[in-house]
Design an enzyme around this catalytic site. Structure first.
Site, mmCIF file in Angstrom:
data_model
loop_
_atom_site.group_PDB
_atom_site.id
_atom_site.type_symbol
_atom_site.label_atom_id
_atom_site.label_comp_id
_atom_site.label_asym_id
_atom_site.label_seq_id
_atom_site.Cartn_x
_atom_site.Cartn_y
_atom_site.Cartn_z
ATOM 1 N N LYS A 105 2.354 3.286 20.016
ATOM 2 C CA LYS A 105 3.713 3.833 19.931
ATOM 3 C C LYS A 105 4.254 4.145 21.330
ATOM 4 C CE LYS A 105 2.953 5.754 15.310
ATOM 5 N NZ LYS A 105 2.337 6.858 14.579
ATOM 6 N N ARG B 206 -3.214 -8.054 -1.678
ATOM 7 C CA ARG B 206 -4.555 -8.641 -1.548
ATOM 8 C C ARG B 206 -5.222 -8.763 -2.917
ATOM 9 N NH1 ARG B 206 -7.838 -6.321 3.392
ATOM 10 N NH2 ARG B 206 -7.470 -4.458 2.174
ATOM 11 N N ARG B 207 -5.061 -7.655 -3.716
ATOM 12 C CA ARG B 207 -5.696 -7.668 -5.051
ATOM 13 C C ARG B 207 -4.638 -7.268 -6.094
ATOM 14 N NH1 ARG B 207 -9.863 -5.872 -1.571
ATOM 15 N NH2 ARG B 207 -8.872 -3.840 -1.519
ATOM 16 N N VAL C 225 7.424 3.609 14.973
ATOM 17 C CA VAL C 225 7.205 4.789 15.824
ATOM 18 C C VAL C 225 7.863 6.003 15.183
ATOM 19 C CG1 VAL C 225 7.475 5.831 18.105
ATOM 20 C CG2 VAL C 225 7.216 3.353 17.901
ATOM 21 N N GLY D 83 4.442 0.137 1.439
ATOM 22 C CA GLY D 83 5.027 -0.950 0.657
ATOM 23 C C GLY D 83 5.424 -0.510 -0.744
ATOM 24 N N GLY E 6 0.854 -1.202 0.000
ATOM 25 C CA GLY E 6 0.000 0.000 0.000
ATOM 26 C C GLY E 6 0.880 1.239 0.000
ATOM 27 N N VAL E 7 0.524 2.211 0.828
ATOM 28 C CA VAL E 7 1.248 3.492 0.863
ATOM 29 C C VAL E 7 2.737 3.265 1.136
ATOM 30 C CG1 VAL E 7 1.503 5.654 2.159
ATOM 31 C CG2 VAL E 7 -0.786 4.806 1.581
HETATM 32 N N1 LIG Z 1 1.266 5.339 6.231
HETATM 33 C C1 LIG Z 1 2.128 5.782 7.143
HETATM 34 O O1 LIG Z 1 2.455 6.981 7.208
HETATM 35 C C2 LIG Z 1 2.750 4.848 8.119
HETATM 36 C C3 LIG Z 1 2.340 3.537 8.230
HETATM 37 N N2 LIG Z 1 2.928 2.718 9.141
HETATM 38 C C4 LIG Z 1 2.517 1.342 9.256
HETATM 39 O O2 LIG Z 1 2.866 0.674 8.051
HETATM 40 C C5 LIG Z 1 1.935 -0.374 7.801
HETATM 41 C C6 LIG Z 1 1.342 -0.166 6.422
HETATM 42 O O3 LIG Z 1 0.716 1.088 6.363
HETATM 43 P P1 LIG Z 1 0.184 1.694 4.992
HETATM 44 O O4 LIG Z 1 1.085 1.319 3.890
HETATM 45 O O5 LIG Z 1 -0.097 3.114 5.260
HETATM 46 O O6 LIG Z 1 -1.190 0.910 4.866
HETATM 47 P P2 LIG Z 1 -2.022 0.583 3.526
HETATM 48 O O7 LIG Z 1 -3.403 0.285 3.990
HETATM 49 O O8 LIG Z 1 -1.814 1.662 2.528
HETATM 50 O O9 LIG Z 1 -1.293 -0.734 2.986
HETATM 51 C C7 LIG Z 1 -1.498 -2.010 3.508
HETATM 52 C C8 LIG Z 1 -1.614 -2.939 2.320
HETATM 53 O O10 LIG Z 1 -1.663 -4.287 2.778
HETATM 54 C C9 LIG Z 1 -2.569 -4.985 1.938
HETATM 55 N N3 LIG Z 1 -3.003 -6.226 2.597
HETATM 56 C C10 LIG Z 1 -3.943 -6.392 3.536
HETATM 57 N N4 LIG Z 1 -4.039 -7.695 3.860
HETATM 58 C C11 LIG Z 1 -3.129 -8.343 3.116
HETATM 59 C C12 LIG Z 1 -2.756 -9.710 3.007
HETATM 60 N N5 LIG Z 1 -3.332 -10.671 3.724
HETATM 61 N N6 LIG Z 1 -1.766 -10.030 2.125
HETATM 62 C C13 LIG Z 1 -1.164 -9.098 1.377
HETATM 63 N N7 LIG Z 1 -1.487 -7.787 1.437
HETATM 64 C C14 LIG Z 1 -2.463 -7.428 2.300
HETATM 65 C C15 LIG Z 1 -3.688 -3.992 1.693
HETATM 66 O O11 LIG Z 1 -4.435 -4.348 0.538
HETATM 67 C C16 LIG Z 1 -2.898 -2.704 1.513
HETATM 68 O O12 LIG Z 1 -2.553 -2.490 0.160
HETATM 69 C C17 LIG Z 1 0.932 -0.330 8.942
HETATM 70 O O13 LIG Z 1 1.355 -1.190 9.965
HETATM 71 C C18 LIG Z 1 1.033 1.123 9.421
HETATM 72 O O14 LIG Z 1 0.649 1.278 10.746
HETATM 73 C C19 LIG Z 1 3.944 3.136 9.971
HETATM 74 C C20 LIG Z 1 4.404 4.420 9.895
HETATM 75 C C21 LIG Z 1 3.814 5.384 8.997
HETATM 76 N N1 LIG Z 2 -1.230 6.859 10.987
HETATM 77 C C1 LIG Z 2 0.075 7.119 11.505
HETATM 78 C C2 LIG Z 2 1.103 6.722 10.501
HETATM 79 C C3 LIG Z 2 2.449 6.664 11.084
HETATM 80 O O1 LIG Z 2 2.741 5.936 12.026
HETATM 81 C C4 LIG Z 2 0.215 8.590 11.827
HETATM 82 O O2 LIG Z 2 -0.652 9.366 11.419
HETATM 83 O O3 LIG Z 2 1.167 8.946 12.513
HETATM 84 NA NA NA Z 3 11.125 5.928 13.577
#
Ligand SMILES: NC(=O)C1=CN([C@@H]2O[C@H](COP(=O)(O)OP(=O)(O)OC[C@H]3O[C@@H](n4cnc5c(N)ncnc54)[C@H](O)[C@@H]3O)[C@@H](O)[C@H]2O)C=CC1
Ligand SMILES: N[C@@H](CC=O)C(=O)O
Ligand code: NA
Length: 430
Positions: free
Chosen positions: A204, A44-45, A131, A14, A11-12
């Site tokens: 966190k 997922r998709r 964090v 990855g 997602g964002v």
């Molecule tokens: N977006 C941010 O600024 C930050 C995010 N994080 C952490 O990073 C992680 C990812 O966050 P985002 O990328 O923002 O979330 P996101 O929701 O954009 O990406 C997650 C992806 O995982 C996929 N997914 C869900 N279940 C799945 C499965 N069984 N197999 C394969 N793919 C699957 C979803 O379809 C989605 O594309 C989370 O733990 C979030 O808390 C940490 C720091 C900052």
């Molecule tokens: N949703 C979180 C993403 C980073 O950890 C935030 O807004 O800080």
């Molecule tokens: Na950090």
């Protein structure tokens, strides 16, 4: 020989990890001592991910199989949430893979299980991105400050809520509008309730407190209040006092050092406080240590590219360890300090009361504070007649004493309503 990386989630964060891996391939290989190659990308998709950097044959919907595949050395988890992430990472660690994760929700709920499994197989688990996004914070706590005694960690650790509060304060934006913008910018969790109700910051805080105090702290131990109750009136009241409202995470040893308090809640900060100037989705964290004194860590706490920076930093670290046949430092929880209840936490408070503007009101209100051993720092009256409001700021007091005072105030016939109660954090009591 190349080290093979399985990416779980695209997602964002990855997708930015994929881009950076491709863009910096040669530099990363030189830093690690071997190329880092994608072994597969679990999504997922598959049809919805458009990443020219990835050979389409690498996409799979079977994250479980990818995470334990024989040719995989390192598993990067950026799916988020508890399941299936927990099972995927446990299986990966049991299979001897090194792990990098950004998943604070999982680590704060059940880090103990993952770390125990990692210890058993000698696997690395690195999680700097979990964090404060890009800010190097966990490794400094775990490694650079390992020779010091951390007394307090206080900061803004959620970008989404900081963005919302900043927009409300500086631009007069509405809550929903600001949240939608934060989501569009990739700051919010998949379910933004985690951000606005303080769950993300609480996770966190648990991770920070665990590292700072060498104690196991889970999200359930953290006192948590989000920002959904923060009104435009609270923000205006803060402004009138020369303050801003921020969602803070505070991890602190008790004065005698026998326990720790871990809390997340909105608080007023004087505008001259260094954290008051932290705008948009930025994060900032103070660490106060016995010898180091006060350290401040500041930077991008959310968003795809900044978070990918932390993920890649961990990826390089675990890859280097793997090549050297070494392992990063373990979690230390030897101190085993109890987490004390919120009622024992001590801070200052801002209390706004709608009152009847008549003689004796101030005296009855002051009596309620005195009865509960809460000392008043200053009082100001706004408006007159039916619109009168008393705004009281206290000196340091225990949370339980303040709660009892507020109960008392609600029972006073001279107090029409308790309009707002908010904690005030400053660098020193004055
Ligand atoms: N977006 C941010 O600024 C930050 C995010 N994080 C952490 O990073 C992680 C990812 O966050 P985002 O990328 O923002 O979330 P996101 O929701 O954009 O990406 C997650 C992806 O995982 C996929 N997914 C869900 N279940 C799945 C499965 N069984 N197999 C394969 N793919 C699957 C979803 O379809 C989605 O594309 C989370 O733990 C979030 O808390 C940490 C720091 C900052
Ligand atoms: N949703 C979180 C993403 C980073 O950890 C935030 O807004 O800080
Ligand atoms: Na950090």
């Amino acid at each position: 020989m190349a080290l093979k990386v399985a990416l779980l989630g695209c997602g964002v964060v990855g997708s930015e990890v994929v881009r950076q891996l491709a863009r910096q391939a040669d530099d990363l290989a030189a830093r690690v001592g071997a190329p880092l190659e994608l072994a597969g990308v679990a999504v997922r998709r598959p049809g919805r991910v458009r990443l020219p950097e990835v050979d389409p044959a690498l996409f799979t919907t079977d994250a479980a199989a990818l995470a334990v595949r024989d040719d995989v050395d390192i598993v990067v988890e950026v799916i988020g949430g508890i399941e299936p992430a927990r099972t995927l990472l446990l299986d990966a660690v049991k299979a001897g893979k090194s792990v990098v994760t950004a998943n604070k929700a999982l680590l704060a709920e059940d880090g103990a299980t993952l770390f125990a499994a990692a210890q058993a197989t000698g696997a690395d688990i690195y999680y700097e991105a979990s964090v404060a996004g890009a800010i190097p914070l966990l490794r400094p706590l775990r490694e650079s400050l390992a020779g010091d005694r951390v007394e307090r960690v206080l900061g803004i650790v959620n970008g989404t809520t900081n963005y919302i509060l900043d927009r409300m304060d500086a631009h007069g934006s509405g809550f929903s509008e600001a949240l939608e913008q934060a989501q569009a910018l990739g700051y919010a969790e998949a379910d933004p309730t985690a951000d606005i109700e303080g769950f993300d910051a609480a996770a966190k805080a648990a991770i920070l407190a665990g590292l700072a105090f060498h104690t196991r702290v889970t999200a359930a131990d953290v006192h948590r209040e989000g920002i959904t109750e923060v009104s435009a009136a609270d923000i205006a009241s803060a402004k009138a006092m020369g303050c801003v409202v921020k969602l803070l995470a505070i991890c602190q040893r008790s004065p005698d050092g026998s326990s720790v308090g871990v809390r997340v809640h909105p608080a007023m900060l004087p505008r001259e406080h260094p954290l008051a100037g932290v705008r948009e989705a930025y994060n900032a964290v103070f660490v106060e240590a016995a010898s180091a004194g006060r350290l401040m860590f500041y930077g991008a706490g959310a968003g795809g590219a900044p978070t990918a920076s932390a993920v890649l930093g961990d990826l390089v670290a675990v890859a280097r360890n793997r090549l050297a046949g070494a392992r990063g430092p373990e979690e230390t929880t030897y101190a085993g300090l109890p987490v004390h209840p919120m009622g024992d936490s001590v801070t200052r408070y801002h209390v706004a009361l709608d009152v009847a503007d008549r003689p004796g009101v101030l005296a009855t209100v002051a009596e309620s504070f005195a009865r509960n051993d809460v000392s008043i720092k200053n009082v100001r009256q706004e408006g007159h007649g039916d619109d009168a409001q008393l705004v009281i700021v206290t000196h340091m007091a225990a949370d339980a004493a303040l709660a009892a005072t507020v109960d008392d105030l609600r029972r006073l016939s001279t107090v029409r309503s308790v309009a707002s109660v908010m904690r005030v954090e400053a660098l020193a009591d004055g």
